[in-house]
Enzyme design. Structure first.
Site, PDB file in Angstrom:
ATOM      1  N   CYS A   1      45.325  28.836  53.218  1.00  0.00           N
ATOM      2  CA  CYS A   1      45.803  30.193  52.922  1.00  0.00           C
ATOM      3  C   CYS A   1      47.033  30.585  53.729  1.00  0.00           C
ATOM      4  O   CYS A   1      47.547  31.695  53.570  1.00  0.00           O
ATOM      5  CB  CYS A   1      44.671  31.190  53.143  1.00  0.00           C
TER       6      CYS A   1
ATOM      7  N   HIS B   1      46.006  39.567  57.196  1.00  0.00           N
ATOM      8  CA  HIS B   1      45.384  38.582  56.304  1.00  0.00           C
ATOM      9  C   HIS B   1      44.167  39.243  55.666  1.00  0.00           C
ATOM     10  O   HIS B   1      43.955  39.110  54.474  1.00  0.00           O
ATOM     11  CB  HIS B   1      45.016  37.338  57.097  1.00  0.00           C
TER      12      HIS B   1
ATOM     13  N   LYS C   1      44.550  42.629  49.793  1.00  0.00           N
ATOM     14  CA  LYS C   1      43.585  41.749  49.120  1.00  0.00           C
ATOM     15  C   LYS C   1      42.506  42.546  48.381  1.00  0.00           C
ATOM     16  O   LYS C   1      41.943  42.063  47.407  1.00  0.00           O
ATOM     17  CB  LYS C   1      42.963  40.787  50.126  1.00  0.00           C
TER      18      LYS C   1
ATOM     19  N   HIS D   1      42.344  37.779  46.837  1.00  0.00           N
ATOM     20  CA  HIS D   1      42.876  36.760  47.755  1.00  0.00           C
ATOM     21  C   HIS D   1      43.494  35.657  46.898  1.00  0.00           C
ATOM     22  O   HIS D   1      42.788  34.935  46.199  1.00  0.00           O
ATOM     23  CB  HIS D   1      41.746  36.219  48.626  1.00  0.00           C
TER      24      HIS D   1
ATOM     25  N   PHE E   1      46.351  33.397  57.456  1.00  0.00           N
ATOM     26  CA  PHE E   1      45.549  32.449  58.220  1.00  0.00           C
ATOM     27  C   PHE E   1      44.757  31.556  57.254  1.00  0.00           C
ATOM     28  O   PHE E   1      44.193  32.049  56.266  1.00  0.00           O
ATOM     29  CB  PHE E   1      44.556  33.186  59.127  1.00  0.00           C
TER      30      PHE E   1
ATOM     31  N   PHE F   1      42.070  28.045  56.266  1.00  0.00           N
ATOM     32  CA  PHE F   1      41.059  27.067  56.663  1.00  0.00           C
ATOM     33  C   PHE F   1      41.773  25.953  57.427  1.00  0.00           C
ATOM     34  O   PHE F   1      42.890  25.586  57.103  1.00  0.00           O
ATOM     35  CB  PHE F   1      40.397  26.448  55.430  1.00  0.00           C
TER      36      PHE F   1
END
Lengths: 410, 266
Positions: free
Chosen positions: A168, A302, A332, A337, A393, A395
């Site tokens: 992301c 984020h 979001k 997202h 941010f 994974f």
């Protein structure tokens, strides 16, 4: 803002394709109206709403069934047309794109995987390879750099290019690459951004089994938050130096003043509990921009609406800005997202905020979680920010922050 | 407020500093380390045992073959740099070229079986009955940036970073951007390279395939000569010997050129 340096990197074109619709104007209008852009999902999966682009996307014969490519092409065309920089030599044009995992269609599950599942529950990979080696679209569609290559061809860009794949944070990383290429003098103009669509059965299923999707709707920074709404989209920016933008009379929407990145170095899916990586990423962006924390008016977070993610980011924001409560929100809750595209879609939102003088609201947010030390902009605020940070941010712990400054034409 | 993390000023071209290669690692079908510098043929990295390099068994289970190779190669290259852990974590960067793996299809096998009780695939049943049979981290296992994620966690690499998916040029982008990060003062030490595994994909890709990982550590060469990165090596040369290596091709070729050349020079 103060006088713009000639070598400052500025935004002269924007494109977007989101759940708000095709085009930057659709996104702007949705943000100004605090509009929830999700639509009901009626598939078999336990997913109540998705942030799907409602407008028909121009299909592309070279990218059949590749919705995420179509999103990228639509946003890129809008950004490029708006910038209108047609005279830049092709070898001085750069393209940097953030992307994510390719979609796996139900047809691919049925025709590419299922027939090769043996009675022992194992796949016959050799047979699968033989099958796919025939001239079929699927394997080629899974090559991430294909869309980057197609954009280079469409916009006759023969300069530096790259495809970022950092979950992301991918699109923000790609935008940062463009900034660095311009600062180094490797290019005179850069088309940068990201695209993604995980609104397909296997994509959504992946997030369902992870427990990342809200079973109802996304409620960022709210005590009842329980995950995000899956979205799709693309965001594109055209970057160039202020000198060239001013020379041809282009509208300067904002300055991209800095980029910062960091790694949590913590866990594959969970953020650092104190947001150490997030804080470092923001500090780096400010350092890169030559700006102090005191200059920041708004952080486009984020803000996925997950319990751990919002907490970690809030703690990072609180440490960075101290007792001064800087305004924060996330888009979001409105458009979902958009995964690998998030950094680009939210960069567009940040530039819109600077250019039009507003702070986006936090759609879905009801009450502030008392454990989160932040000032959430619950509904769109008529306030003109001068400096905006945009956080992304991913994974794997990769973090990226972009620092935008209000342009001189606004 | 916490104190500012030590960082260098914003980059200016005039502030470039010389860069050196402090160490390299190589895992390719010709062998591991110096054994991999010459010759070889398409296929697996001989004698590679992931468990020897990744002690954390839980993490190992989440890694595909290419990630195992990449994480091992990062560890190997850092082992070759005495005192690397004295550099503050925020000044340790990582730049990787790697392909997405689309997850391991075996992770879907139980769900696919559940979706076909009559021998015909049924998407509705896949969603209803198969969903609980899929590994929760199926998506995560397929991410291209897993080498960055795991290696950074193992070695506390918190600094500037990137993960590139540009096919055979992925690893080259990682090398050049990793070099630039040190040269421009955005990091004091950078691990850069690539990893990929295509063994068994010969028929799919129509060429002999291999697997590999190669990394270098870039470090500021205070007062020393600046490294000449040169152009991207001719990848068809290394791939005609070792097979298609995807994102690892350029780092393997570059390390073989750099270390092979250095060996000849000495």
């Amino acid at each position: 803002m103060s006088k713009l340096a000639e070598d400052a990197v500025v935004v002269t074109g924007m494109g977007a394709a989101t759940a708000a619709g095709l085009g930057v104007a659709a996104l702007r209008d949705a943000l100004l109206a605090d509009r929830f852009c999700g639509t009901a999902w009626n598939g078999a999966l336990p997913v109540p709403v998705v942030g799907s682009c409602p407008d028909p996307l121009p299909p592309d014969a070279h990218f059949p069934d590749d919705r995420k490519a179509w999103l990228a092409f639509a946003a890129a065309a809008e950004a490029w047309q708006q910038a209108g920089a047609r005279d830049v030599p092709s070898d001085r044009r750069a393209v940097f794109l953030g992307t994510g995992l390719s979609s796996v269609t139900p047809e691919e599950l049925e025709t590419d995987l299922y027939p090769h599942l043996g009675a022992d529950g194992r796949f016959d990979r050799a047979a699968m390879g033989r099958d796919l080696s025939r001239d079929r679209g699927a394997p080629r569609r899974h090559m991430p750099a294909r869309v980057t290559a197609a954009l280079r061809e469409r916009f006759e860009a023969e300069g530096p290019s790259g495809t970022s794949f950092s979950a992301c944070a991918a699109a923000a990383q790609a935008i940062g690459e463009g900034l660095l290429a311009l600062r180094r003098g490797e290019a005179d103009i850069a088309l940068v951004g990201g695209h993604d669509s995980m609104i397909h059965p296997l994509g959504m299923l992946s997030f369902v089994v992870l427990g990342a999707l809200s079973p109802s709707r996304c409620r960022p920074f709210d005590p009842s938050r329980d995950g995000f709404m899956i979205g799709e989209g693309a965001g594109m920016l055209v970057l160039e130096r202020a000198s060239s933008a001013k020379a041809r009379g282009a509208t300067i929407f904002a300055e991209l003043a800095g980029v910062g990145s960091s790694v949590d170095a913590w866990n594959a899916t969970a953020p650092h509990p104190e947001g150490a990586g997030a804080e470092l990423s923001m500090r780096r962006a400010l350092r890169s921009a030559g700006l102090p924390p005191e200059s920041v008016d708004y952080v486009n977070c984020h803000g996925t609406g997950t319990p751990l993610g919002d907490r970690a980011e809030s703690l990072a924001v609180a440490r960075l800005f101290g007792e001064r409560a800087v305004a924060v929100s996330t888009i979001k809750g409105a458009v979902g997202h958009t995964i690998a595209a998030a950094g680009a879609v939210e960069a567009v939102a940040s530039v819109l905020a600077l250019h039009h003088g507003f702070l986006p609201g936090c759609v879905g947010h009801g009450d502030l979680d008392p454990g989160l030390p932040v000032d959430v902009v619950a509904t769109c605020r008529n306030q003109a920010p001068q400096v905006v940070l945009s956080n992304s941010f991913g994974f794997g712990g990769q973090n990226c922050t972009l620092a935008f400054v209000r342009g001189p034409d606004t | 407020m916490t104190p500012m993390t030590p960082m260098t000023p914003p980059y200016t071209p005039a502030a470039r500093r010389p860069v050196k290669v402090a160490a390299w690692s190589l895992f390719c079908p010709a062998g591991i380390g110096e054994a991999g510098l010459q010759g070889g043929q398409p296929g697996k990295v001989p004698a590679f045992k992931a468990r020897a390099w990744v002690k954390d068994r839980k993490s190992l289970k989440l890694m595909g073959r290419s990630v195992q190779l990449g994480v091992a190669a990062v560890r190997a290259v850092l082992d070759g740099v005495p005192g690397w852990d004295e550099v503050p974590p925020s000044r340790r960067g990582i730049f990787v070229g790697a392909s997405p793996q689309l997850g391991d299809p075996d992770d879907l096998s139980y769900a696919l079986k559940a979706a076909s009780p009559t021998g015909t695939f049924d998407l509705q049943k896949f969603a209803e009955d198969g969903i609980d049979l899929i590994h929760p981290l199926w998506l995560v296992r397929g991410l291209s940036n897993n080498v960055v994620g795991f290696a950074s966690a193992f070695h506390d690499l918190q600094g500037v970073n990137a993960n590139y998916c540009d096919g055979r040029l992925s690893g080259w982008n990682a090398l050049t951007e990793g070099y630039a990060a040190v040269a421009e003062g955005r990091a004091d030490i950078v691990v850069a390279g690539g990893a990929d595994a295509f063994v068994g994909a010969d028929e799919l890709l129509g060429v002999p395939c291999g697997e590999a990982a190669a990394f270098v550590v870039f470090q500021a060469a205070d007062g020393g000569e600046d490294l000449e990165m040169g152009d991207c090596p001719e990848l068809t040369d290394v791939e005609s010997t070792l097979g298609y290596l995807g994102a690892a091709a350029a780092p393997v070729a570059w390390v073989r050129r750099f270390a092979g050349g250095a060996a000849q020079d000495s």
